[in-house]
Design a protein around this motif. Sequence first.
Motif, mmCIF file in Angstrom:
data_model
loop_
_atom_site.group_PDB
_atom_site.id
_atom_site.type_symbol
_atom_site.label_atom_id
_atom_site.label_comp_id
_atom_site.label_asym_id
_atom_site.label_seq_id
_atom_site.Cartn_x
_atom_site.Cartn_y
_atom_site.Cartn_z
ATOM 1 N N PRO A 30 38.845 49.643 34.946
ATOM 2 C CA PRO A 30 39.434 48.781 34.136
ATOM 3 C C PRO A 30 39.511 47.172 33.956
ATOM 4 N N GLY A 31 39.283 46.802 35.400
ATOM 5 C CA GLY A 31 39.290 45.419 35.381
ATOM 6 C C GLY A 31 40.352 44.875 35.734
ATOM 7 N N GLY A 32 40.883 43.473 35.437
ATOM 8 C CA GLY A 32 42.294 42.829 35.556
ATOM 9 C C GLY A 32 42.057 41.843 36.680
ATOM 10 N N VAL A 33 43.108 41.344 37.215
ATOM 11 C CA VAL A 33 43.218 40.269 38.294
ATOM 12 C C VAL A 33 43.003 40.939 39.712
ATOM 13 N N VAL A 34 41.972 40.414 40.335
ATOM 14 C CA VAL A 34 41.781 40.785 41.775
ATOM 15 C C VAL A 34 42.807 40.663 42.579
ATOM 16 N N PRO A 35 43.613 41.709 43.078
ATOM 17 C CA PRO A 35 44.661 41.629 43.986
ATOM 18 C C PRO A 35 44.500 40.648 45.324
ATOM 19 N N PRO A 36 45.695 40.379 45.805
ATOM 20 C CA PRO A 36 45.326 39.688 47.129
ATOM 21 C C PRO A 36 44.795 40.523 48.249
ATOM 22 N N HIS A 37 44.018 39.988 48.946
ATOM 23 C CA HIS A 37 43.010 40.671 50.073
ATOM 24 C C HIS A 37 42.069 41.755 49.747
ATOM 25 N N SER B 120 31.477 47.220 42.285
ATOM 26 C CA SER B 120 32.964 47.275 41.786
ATOM 27 C C SER B 120 33.032 47.577 40.152
ATOM 28 N N ARG B 121 31.870 47.479 39.364
ATOM 29 C CA ARG B 121 31.839 47.733 38.109
ATOM 30 C C ARG B 121 32.575 49.077 37.852
ATOM 31 N N TYR B 122 32.230 50.042 38.650
ATOM 32 C CA TYR B 122 32.848 51.436 38.713
ATOM 33 C C TYR B 122 33.919 51.869 39.749
ATOM 34 N N PHE B 123 33.923 51.154 40.956
ATOM 35 C CA PHE B 123 35.028 51.662 41.917
ATOM 36 C C PHE B 123 35.985 50.264 41.976
ATOM 37 N N GLY B 124 35.781 49.351 41.520
ATOM 38 C CA GLY B 124 36.887 48.243 41.304
ATOM 39 C C GLY B 124 36.758 47.210 42.458
ATOM 40 N N ALA B 125 37.789 46.645 42.719
ATOM 41 C CA ALA B 125 38.015 45.659 43.742
ATOM 42 C C ALA B 125 38.207 46.182 45.081
ATOM 43 N N VAL B 126 37.781 45.868 46.226
ATOM 44 C CA VAL B 126 37.812 46.744 47.648
ATOM 45 C C VAL B 126 38.611 45.766 48.448
ATOM 46 N N PRO B 127 39.541 46.492 49.706
ATOM 47 C CA PRO B 127 40.274 45.599 50.254
ATOM 48 C C PRO B 127 39.194 44.733 51.213
ATOM 49 N N ASP B 128 39.322 43.423 51.676
ATOM 50 C CA ASP B 128 38.450 42.615 52.157
ATOM 51 C C ASP B 128 38.637 43.186 53.783
ATOM 52 N N SER B 129 39.533 44.064 54.047
ATOM 53 C CA SER B 129 39.638 44.742 55.542
ATOM 54 C C SER B 129 38.330 45.484 55.858
ATOM 55 N N GLY B 130 37.487 45.894 54.705
ATOM 56 C CA GLY B 130 36.249 46.668 54.945
ATOM 57 C C GLY B 130 35.024 45.683 55.124
#
Length: 176
Positions: free
Chosen positions: A132-139, A153-163
Amino acid sequence: MRRRGVIQFLAGAGIVTVGLASIAYIGGYRLNLTPGEPLGLWRIAALRRPVENGDLVFFCPPVTVAFEEARQRGYLRLGLCAGGVAPLIKTVVALAGQRVEIADQVIIDGRALLASAVRKTDGVGRALLADPGGVVPPHHLFLHSSFASSYDSRYFGAVPDSGLLGLARPILTLDP
């Protein structure tokens, strides 16, 4: 006698191959066999600065329902990341705080992202649901590949930067 020599040779060759592959893996070398980026040998380079938009990176996907379904559908190769998948190579296109809109294409902070058409189905006709999109969360990072059939990310969204494993550097590659 001759058969024993052949078996010893094959066993030795196998041990050498496994040894070389282990050394390459420990050294950060990875083989890319997916069409999202050029095929061939890549290296994970340490990221000694904050990640930036435009960085081509290796990352391990988080263990989520979306990535488990992607693994079952064959979008992800088997590997050593959590969840049993291989690291992905993607470009960082949005960082924490940036607004992502997803409709027919991806729009970041009001600007259309090139080569970001959103597909409704995969290559065998199964439904694909866009994030759905939106504001990319912290980290978190929003990742993209210009390859039309890329699972990103078009399909799975934003991912944690820990990866994030590091920058993706081509060593010996071939564009298909």
